[in-house]
Write a protein that holds these residues in place. Structure first.
Motif, PDB file in Angstrom:
ATOM      1  N   GLU A 110     -24.063  -6.430 -29.857  1.00 30.63           N
ATOM      2  CA  GLU A 110     -24.811  -7.688 -29.783  1.00 30.63           C
ATOM      3  C   GLU A 110     -24.167  -8.651 -28.788  1.00 30.63           C
ATOM      4  O   GLU A 110     -24.843  -9.287 -27.984  1.00 30.63           O
ATOM      5  N   ARG A 114     -25.649 -10.050 -25.122  1.00 34.06           N
ATOM      6  CA  ARG A 114     -25.703 -11.466 -24.736  1.00 34.06           C
ATOM      7  C   ARG A 114     -25.051 -11.662 -23.371  1.00 34.06           C
ATOM      8  O   ARG A 114     -25.570 -12.388 -22.522  1.00 34.06           O
ATOM      9  N   TRP A 115     -23.887 -11.010 -23.152  1.00 38.78           N
ATOM     10  CA  TRP A 115     -23.190 -11.141 -21.869  1.00 38.78           C
ATOM     11  C   TRP A 115     -23.991 -10.538 -20.730  1.00 38.78           C
ATOM     12  O   TRP A 115     -23.828 -10.938 -19.579  1.00 38.78           O
ATOM     13  N   ARG A 117     -27.326 -10.646 -20.637  1.00 36.80           N
ATOM     14  CA  ARG A 117     -28.487 -11.526 -20.441  1.00 36.80           C
ATOM     15  C   ARG A 117     -28.112 -12.795 -19.695  1.00 36.80           C
ATOM     16  O   ARG A 117     -28.867 -13.299 -18.879  1.00 36.80           O
ATOM     17  N   GLU A 118     -26.961 -13.335 -20.051  1.00 32.96           N
ATOM     18  CA  GLU A 118     -26.520 -14.592 -19.445  1.00 32.96           C
ATOM     19  C   GLU A 118     -25.021 -14.522 -19.202  1.00 32.96           C
ATOM     20  O   GLU A 118     -24.302 -13.874 -19.955  1.00 32.96           O
TER      21      GLU A 118
END
Length: 189
Positions: A110, A114-115, A117-118
């Protein structure tokens, strides 16, 4: 009767004030206890005893369950070096995660998602550097060199994933080279 009313009202206000103060104190104690527990879990999972390093990792939201994702920070940093991640870089990072067994760990996966995606916070690479130096200090020279070679090799594969146009030209950008040098420096500090 007016004095009695005022005394009762004053007592109620004092009790309310102290109840609020007590609740705020209890909340601060709970947060401190949770932070201490997180740091203890990180210490147990990583073998790191340096309180400053543990504090930095915990402040970034890393816990024992997401510590495995920390191994991918260099790959993510290289992927974002040019300001964005293309599909080939993303695939290279995800393949490295699978090779490391991270794909099966939900919390780490997870965090990695996130890393990808942004961009992660800048402090993350600095925390990884501190972490790497702390871990390296516990290793003999052969193990430290093996870790360095493995990590830099995986990071370079991510940097080369996008390659030049049609495989021609420079395969690693200047920004990616800068990040790769910074990663290498983490092992010499």
């Amino acid at each position: 009767m007016g004095d009695e009313f005022l005394r009762e009202r004053r007592r109620a206000l004092e009790e309310a004030f102290f109840a609020k103060e007590n609740e705020e104190l209890l909340e601060r104690l709970r947060r401190a206890d949770a932070a201490q527990s997180r740091k203890a879990a990180l210490a147990a999972a990583s073998g790191i005893a340096d309180d400053a390093v543990l504090e930095r990792l915990a402040a970034l939201g890393l816990g024992a369950d997401t510590l495995a994702a920390l191994a991918l920070v260099p790959l993510v940093a290289v992927a974002w070096a040019d300001g964005g991640i293309d599909d080939k870089e993303r695939s290279a990072v995800l393949a490295a995660a699978e090779e490391a067994g991270i794909g099966r760990q939900a919390a780490s996966r997870e965090l990695l998602a996130r890393w990808l995606r942004e961009p992660p916070p800048r402090e993350l690479l600095a925390a990884w550097t501190d972490y790497t130096r702390a871990v390296s200090a516990t290793l003999d020279d052969a193990a430290r060199q093996a870790l360095r070679a493995d990590l830099l090799g995986r990071a370079r594969r991510v940097a080369e994933a996008a390659g030049g146009f049609l495989g021609l030209g420079r395969r690693v950008s200047a920004n990616e080279e800068t990040v790769l040098r910074r990663l290498e420096d983490a092992f010499s500090g």
